[in-house]
Design a protein around this motif. Sequence first.
Motif, short mmCIF file in Angstrom:
data_model
loop_
_atom_site.label_atom_id
_atom_site.label_comp_id
_atom_site.label_asym_id
_atom_site.label_seq_id
_atom_site.Cartn_x
_atom_site.Cartn_y
_atom_site.Cartn_z
N UNK A 50 -14.00 20.09 7.11
CA UNK A 50 -14.59 20.71 8.34
C UNK A 50 -13.85 20.66 9.57
N UNK A 51 -13.10 19.43 9.76
CA UNK A 51 -11.86 19.23 10.83
C UNK A 51 -10.94 20.17 10.69
N UNK A 52 -10.61 20.71 9.54
CA UNK A 52 -9.63 21.54 9.35
C UNK A 52 -9.90 22.96 9.62
N UNK A 53 -11.13 23.26 9.12
CA UNK A 53 -11.72 24.59 9.77
C UNK A 53 -11.79 24.63 11.35
N UNK A 54 -12.29 23.53 11.89
CA UNK A 54 -12.31 23.24 13.28
C UNK A 54 -10.99 23.67 13.97
N UNK A 55 -10.12 22.80 13.65
CA UNK A 55 -8.72 23.08 14.12
C UNK A 55 -8.11 24.34 13.91
N UNK A 56 -8.39 25.07 13.12
CA UNK A 56 -7.81 26.34 12.83
C UNK A 56 -8.84 27.62 13.26
N UNK A 57 -9.85 27.40 13.50
CA UNK A 57 -10.96 28.23 13.86
C UNK A 57 -10.35 29.25 14.93
N UNK A 58 -9.75 28.77 16.00
CA UNK A 58 -9.37 30.01 16.91
C UNK A 58 -8.28 30.98 16.46
N UNK A 59 -7.64 30.59 15.42
CA UNK A 59 -6.75 31.51 14.51
C UNK A 59 -7.57 32.25 13.72
N UNK A 118 0.75 -1.20 0.10
CA UNK A 118 0.07 0.14 -0.01
C UNK A 118 0.75 1.20 -0.01
N UNK A 119 0.47 2.10 -0.90
CA UNK A 119 1.40 3.48 -0.87
C UNK A 119 0.81 4.46 -0.09
N UNK A 120 0.87 4.34 1.27
CA UNK A 120 0.62 4.99 2.19
C UNK A 120 1.08 6.46 2.50
N UNK A 121 2.12 6.82 1.73
CA UNK A 121 2.49 8.28 1.87
C UNK A 121 2.19 9.07 0.70
N UNK A 122 1.42 8.42 -0.33
CA UNK A 122 1.02 9.21 -1.40
C UNK A 122 -0.06 10.22 -0.57
N UNK A 123 0.02 11.42 -1.44
CA UNK A 123 -1.16 12.46 -1.20
C UNK A 123 -2.47 12.32 -1.84
N UNK A 124 -3.74 12.36 -1.23
CA UNK A 124 -4.76 12.19 -1.57
C UNK A 124 -5.39 13.48 -2.28
N UNK A 125 -5.26 14.58 -1.09
CA UNK A 125 -5.70 15.89 -1.46
C UNK A 125 -4.90 16.78 -0.48
N UNK A 126 -4.99 18.02 -0.58
CA UNK A 126 -4.29 18.94 0.30
C UNK A 126 -5.30 19.97 0.40
N UNK A 127 -5.30 20.69 1.72
CA UNK A 127 -6.19 21.82 2.13
C UNK A 127 -5.16 22.80 2.61
N UNK A 128 -4.81 24.02 2.02
CA UNK A 128 -3.83 24.82 2.45
C UNK A 128 -2.68 24.26 2.51
N UNK A 129 -1.79 24.16 3.51
CA UNK A 129 -0.49 23.56 3.76
C UNK A 129 -0.70 22.26 4.37
N UNK A 130 -1.89 21.91 4.54
CA UNK A 130 -2.19 20.45 5.33
C UNK A 130 -2.47 19.39 4.17
N UNK A 131 -1.49 18.31 4.14
CA UNK A 131 -1.70 17.32 3.22
C UNK A 131 -2.37 15.90 3.74
N UNK A 132 -3.20 15.40 3.11
CA UNK A 132 -3.99 14.38 3.67
C UNK A 132 -3.55 13.25 2.81
N UNK A 133 -3.01 12.08 3.32
CA UNK A 133 -2.39 10.96 2.75
C UNK A 133 -3.37 9.77 2.17
N UNK A 134 -2.92 8.91 1.52
CA UNK A 134 -3.49 7.69 1.24
C UNK A 134 -3.80 6.75 2.61
N UNK A 135 -2.88 6.95 3.56
CA UNK A 135 -3.01 6.29 4.75
C UNK A 135 -4.15 6.66 5.53
N UNK A 136 -4.48 8.04 5.59
CA UNK A 136 -5.33 8.41 6.38
C UNK A 136 -6.87 7.91 5.71
#
Length: 647
Positions: free
Chosen positions: A448-457, A394-412
Amino acid sequence: MTTKFKFLLLFLLVVQLTNAQDQDAVLLTVDGETIMVSEFLRVYNKNLDLVKNESQKDLDSYLKLFTEYQLKLKEAKRLKLDEDPKYQREFLSYKKQLTKNYLSENKVTEDLVKEAYGRNSFDINASHVLVRLDESVKDTTSVYDKISSLRKRVLNEGFDKVKADAHDGITIFVEDLGYFSAFKMVYDFESVAYNTPVGEVSEPFRTQFGYHVVKVNDKRPSRGTITAAHIMVGLNQKDSLLVPEERINEIYKKLSQGESFDALAKQFSDDKSSAKNGGTLSPFKSGQLSSVKFEDEAFGLLNDGEFSEPFLTDYGWHIVKRISLKPINSYDKLKPTLEARVKRDSRSKLINQAMVEELKGRYNIGSNEEAKSYFESLITDDYFSRSWRLPDSFEKDEIIFSINQRDFTYNEFGRHMMAVQRTYANKARPASEVVEKEYESFFESSILKYREDNLEMENQEFANIVKEYRDGLLLFDLMEKEIWNKAAKDTVGLENYYERNKTKYQWQERVDFVMASSADLDIATKFFKLIKRGKSQEEIENALNNDKEQNVIFTKGVYNTNDKRLPSDFNAKKGVSGVYNHNEAFHVINVNEILPAGTKTLKEAKGMVINDYQNEIETNWVKSLYDRFSIEVNKDALNAVKQLINN
């Protein structure tokens, strides 16, 4: 300078200092941690109207409270209460709920609120037929044919005939739903019901429960908001000889004889919170109370001043009187409540979908076009028997999509696919369909989780609210550990405190009495004579009451001499009193015993003693915090704030 203008200046100062930190100044340093003028002013200005003690509105007094609050937070962190799993779970749960509110600020929410208001203005009476079907099933032909057939039967044979023949309570439900309004049903069902004309049967439609048809029997304007009063006789009585149903019927007789509802409520209602106001309740609307029976009785009264016959609920026996009836509130008044309900309802899915689209436009989104086809190649039949695993290659480190500077991987995404395979057990479908659905689900939750994690900023208002709750919850846990539990469990310390301060805990003079009450002076004179002659309660009731008239009601117990049940000019003296006029009725009081004023035992005063002991513990504890942590106040900054406020 007006108070309003002063607050405006304070507000402007907070905004200026918050937006230009180089102009801000340190006001307070607590054990090396700095607190800026802008933060202090924000909290001070926000809480000013909540402070009931006028002395605490003085800036020096408020600074003392603020400083002690910061000291307590320091102590909580020193004790590592912020690392406690229970605290973290509770805080994260609150933050998640608050985040939902900030994630759903969009036009869709407003449209749904307006729609809910329109629907809330009417009640629908409906019946429905449901053929159950699992939400995940795609091949629905047989179930659709079944609901279509049942719809034809309803149209041709009538709902009651189909109900008698077809309802099994397992796979087929044919039910009368009664009246309901917005938010009482799942949103899809509600929408069809409100869009179906009275007397008609809808076309088949699907919800998460299966396929329905709904028959709308009636549509009526909302019953509005009623103000009512009631007299309640509870089912559990201290007086073992008092039978609740008999007592409520006695009271009903007196009402029917023209006696004052207000006076009888004050004398005999067991709902003490409303009795003091003549039985008057806070205004309520249909569906707001926990007792449908009580609501129906109240709204069933046609005229102001009309009262019901006695009726029973889970709380006791009641008589309810209509005081006034108002139509549904305006949109502006109901909007905050409706908005909160929309965000908790299944409508929230629509809000989330709209928010995802808005975030797509706001954030920089990158995607890997090859990702879906890669995962489709991995899906095997094992996926539908819950035995699927990601391959070793399994190619777990490949990027499936990114949101701003946050990369989401095949593994996730792979872990997501592993977790949800249970929902597909024995429900085989094309791999492309599974991957497409779960990709969309994973992307939505991720953004939505990205928005949640960064909402305070991203949102200062949200950051402030989160901080206040984080600190407040921490402070509660600290006080519970260091003050409240210690006071309650320290039996020796509690006893010693009581002995030092027992003169604070005193009984007022009390009387053990039996009181006979009537709205008629002649009746009161008669039972006065009977009581003087030594007649029992039963003998007096037999002499003065009958099946048609309730002329006398008895009350007995031990009460303070200033209790509202007793006349204000009551003379506490053993024996039979004269006739008193009180609460629009006449009373004769037979005092069995006078219990003199005196010191309460620790057991009798325990609640007050614990509270006072807590205050003593807290005072000494706060003194120790001043000794433990260093505090520095910037006098120049404080004087500048005082000058601004006082000008």
